[in-house]
Design an enzyme around this catalytic site. Sequence first.
Site, PDB file in Angstrom:
ATOM      1  CE  LYS A  90      -4.004  -2.273   2.040  1.00 52.33           C
ATOM      2  NZ  LYS A  90      -5.067  -2.279   3.054  1.00 52.33           N
ATOM      3  CG  ASN A 111      -7.460   0.285  -0.787  1.00 51.62           C
ATOM      4  OD1 ASN A 111      -7.760   1.298  -1.425  1.00 51.62           O
ATOM      5  ND2 ASN A 111      -8.357  -0.435  -0.144  1.00 51.62           N
ATOM      6  N   GLY A 151      -5.402   0.939  18.000  1.00 49.61           N
ATOM      7  CA  GLY A 151      -4.519   0.554  16.896  1.00 49.61           C
ATOM      8  C   GLY A 151      -4.368   1.680  15.888  1.00 49.61           C
ATOM      9  N   GLY A 154      -1.403   1.769  13.371  1.00 49.21           N
ATOM     10  CA  GLY A 154      -1.222   0.803  12.290  1.00 49.21           C
ATOM     11  C   GLY A 154      -1.824   1.311  10.991  1.00 49.21           C
ATOM     12  NE  ARG A 177       2.166  -3.085  20.682  1.00 53.98           N
ATOM     13  CZ  ARG A 177       2.308  -4.216  20.032  1.00 53.98           C
ATOM     14  NH1 ARG A 177       2.108  -5.355  20.660  1.00 53.98           N
ATOM     15  NH2 ARG A 177       2.638  -4.238  18.746  1.00 53.98           N
ATOM     16  N   GLY A 279     -15.831  -6.725  10.957  1.00 52.82           N
ATOM     17  CA  GLY A 279     -15.245  -5.949   9.866  1.00 52.82           C
ATOM     18  C   GLY A 279     -15.654  -6.361   8.455  1.00 52.82           C
TER      19      GLY A 279
HETATM   20  P1  NAP Z   1      -0.755  -3.171  11.375  1.00 48.10           P
HETATM   21  O1  NAP Z   1      -0.410  -2.083  10.411  1.00 48.10           O
HETATM   22  O2  NAP Z   1       0.234  -4.238  11.661  1.00 48.10           O
HETATM   23  O3  NAP Z   1      -1.191  -2.464  12.761  1.00 48.10           O
HETATM   24  C1  NAP Z   1      -1.461  -3.197  13.890  1.00 48.10           C
HETATM   25  C2  NAP Z   1      -1.892  -2.250  15.026  1.00 48.10           C
HETATM   26  O4  NAP Z   1      -2.292  -3.064  16.131  1.00 48.10           O
HETATM   27  C3  NAP Z   1      -0.809  -1.321  15.508  1.00 48.10           C
HETATM   28  O5  NAP Z   1      -1.380  -0.120  15.910  1.00 48.10           O
HETATM   29  C4  NAP Z   1      -0.245  -2.082  16.723  1.00 48.10           C
HETATM   30  O6  NAP Z   1       0.314  -1.244  17.705  1.00 48.10           O
HETATM   31  C5  NAP Z   1      -1.503  -2.717  17.258  1.00 48.10           C
HETATM   32  N1  NAP Z   1      -1.249  -3.939  18.011  1.00 48.10           N
HETATM   33  C6  NAP Z   1      -0.798  -5.131  17.532  1.00 48.10           C
HETATM   34  N2  NAP Z   1      -0.701  -6.021  18.530  1.00 48.10           N
HETATM   35  C7  NAP Z   1      -1.091  -5.381  19.661  1.00 48.10           C
HETATM   36  C8  NAP Z   1      -1.196  -5.768  21.025  1.00 48.10           C
HETATM   37  N3  NAP Z   1      -0.892  -7.009  21.425  1.00 48.10           N
HETATM   38  N4  NAP Z   1      -1.621  -4.844  21.920  1.00 48.10           N
HETATM   39  C9  NAP Z   1      -1.941  -3.602  21.524  1.00 48.10           C
HETATM   40  N5  NAP Z   1      -1.853  -3.163  20.253  1.00 48.10           N
HETATM   41  C10 NAP Z   1      -1.436  -4.059  19.332  1.00 48.10           C
HETATM   42  O7  NAP Z   1      -2.066  -3.951  10.891  1.00 48.10           O
HETATM   43  P2  NAP Z   1      -3.234  -3.401   9.949  1.00 48.10           P
HETATM   44  O8  NAP Z   1      -2.946  -3.759   8.549  1.00 48.10           O
HETATM   45  O9  NAP Z   1      -3.507  -1.993  10.283  1.00 48.10           O
HETATM   46  O10 NAP Z   1      -4.455  -4.330  10.411  1.00 48.10           O
HETATM   47  C11 NAP Z   1      -5.005  -4.206  11.707  1.00 48.10           C
HETATM   48  C12 NAP Z   1      -6.270  -5.057  11.808  1.00 48.10           C
HETATM   49  O11 NAP Z   1      -7.282  -4.528  10.956  1.00 48.10           O
HETATM   50  C13 NAP Z   1      -6.077  -6.520  11.391  1.00 48.10           C
HETATM   51  O12 NAP Z   1      -6.822  -7.329  12.267  1.00 48.10           O
HETATM   52  C14 NAP Z   1      -6.670  -6.561   9.991  1.00 48.10           C
HETATM   53  O13 NAP Z   1      -7.154  -7.839   9.674  1.00 48.10           O
HETATM   54  C15 NAP Z   1      -7.800  -5.546  10.130  1.00 48.10           C
HETATM   55  N6  NAP Z   1      -8.202  -4.942   8.839  1.00 48.10           N
HETATM   56  C16 NAP Z   1      -9.489  -5.149   8.429  1.00 48.10           C
HETATM   57  C17 NAP Z   1      -9.913  -4.581   7.251  1.00 48.10           C
HETATM   58  C18 NAP Z   1     -11.322  -4.799   6.788  1.00 48.10           C
HETATM   59  O14 NAP Z   1     -11.614  -4.541   5.619  1.00 48.10           O
HETATM   60  N7  NAP Z   1     -12.208  -5.243   7.651  1.00 48.10           N
HETATM   61  C19 NAP Z   1      -9.021  -3.802   6.474  1.00 48.10           C
HETATM   62  C20 NAP Z   1      -7.719  -3.609   6.939  1.00 48.10           C
HETATM   63  C21 NAP Z   1      -7.307  -4.194   8.131  1.00 48.10           C
HETATM   64  P3  NAP Z   1       1.849  -0.736  17.608  1.00 48.10           P
HETATM   65  O15 NAP Z   1       1.858   0.438  16.700  1.00 48.10           O
HETATM   66  O16 NAP Z   1       2.224  -0.397  19.004  1.00 48.10           O
HETATM   67  O17 NAP Z   1       2.657  -1.893  17.054  1.00 48.10           O
END
Ligand code: NAP
Length: 314
Positions: A90, A111, A151, A154, A177, A279
């Site tokens: 992305k 995206n 989050g 992320g 976090r 989601g």
């Molecule tokens: P990402 O960029 O890896 O971000 C993950 C986020 O979660 C970061 O803010 C991270 O905090 C936090 N995190 C991870 N483990 C944690 C923990 N144990 N305790 C507290 N915070 C934690 O991932 P992403 O691509 O944004 O995706 C995040 C979620 O959204 C996933 O579950 C994904 O499947 C979902 N998603 C869904 C859709 C949809 O269409 N429904 C679209 C996109 C994503 P830090 O910054 O401190 O590491």
Amino acid sequence: MGDAKQVYTLSDMRQWDVATGDLDSPARLAVFGDPIVHSRSPQMHNPALAAAGKNCQYVRLHIQPDELPEALELLKSQNFIGTNVTIPHKGGVFDGVDDMSEVARRIGAVNTVAVEGDRLMGHNTDAPGLKLAIREAFSMDLTDLRIMIFGAGGGAGKAASVQCAMDQCERLVLVNRTVEKAQVLAEELRDLMDDPEKLEGPTDRILAIPHEVAAMEEEIDQIDLIINATSMGMKRTDPEVIPQRLIEPHHLVYDMIYAPPRTRLIANAEAQGARASNGLGMLLWQGVLAFEYWFNEDAPVEAMRRGLLDSLGE
Ligand code: NAP
């Protein structure tokens, strides 16, 4: 005539007519990713293309990061309509398109790409997809809500935060976090949250807090919508995103996770008498918006929803 392969590669893309020449309809849409084999996008988009009477199909392309510039060039020369882009591309596609929408620029991630003549137009449909999903799930608009995003540092959390700020939501609390990431984002978005028409109260309209119980406890009374954009909840053993006791019946809870469909957060919210949604709607509506960018017409939403549900075995 045959079915599409599970996954195509860059070398297929270089000789696209040869690689896809035996298909029932030309492959002119794709999703790029690495890995990509588990993407559900073809199961959502191919029923939509059939329902809309389009003589083309949507396939998966395994593109590695160093292959991305060539793959983007080939979109134009191989007569693609566009592509979706997933992890890890992305950000890379953000740098590779000729122009992009304001929301994509703010998020720093693309995206969806639409091929427009010899130009590539980048979009981010995750953010407006979330907005439409919230509207469908709760009959509420972001603009009217006080929102807490877990989050926020992320990729998905940033997209959600940008959309909430662009929609001038009533209040935005960014939880992460690694709190420094949320603080940087809050500063980037502050200018969007200075609508003079919105009432100034005793609380900040946008702020960043660490993902800690004491900090949540201080803010939760001033929140209507809780969004989980962390990956916490994908595994049954994951800890709670927010302690169950902090969720109140008036809260709306949106968990971006859709597999499993009922996360611990959703179960906790419902146990507290709150309304909750997973989601799937966000995944659906980002796809709907992508279809509309590619074809400039309304997407067959219900065909896409059915395709997605079938792909999840629901
Ligand atoms: P990402 O960029 O890896 O971000 C993950 C986020 O979660 C970061 O803010 C991270 O905090 C936090 N995190 C991870 N483990 C944690 C923990 N144990 N305790 C507290 N915070 C934690 O991932 P992403 O691509 O944004 O995706 C995040 C979620 O959204 C996933 O579950 C994904 O499947 C979902 N998603 C869904 C859709 C949809 O269409 N429904 C679209 C996109 C994503 P830090 O910054 O401190 O590491």
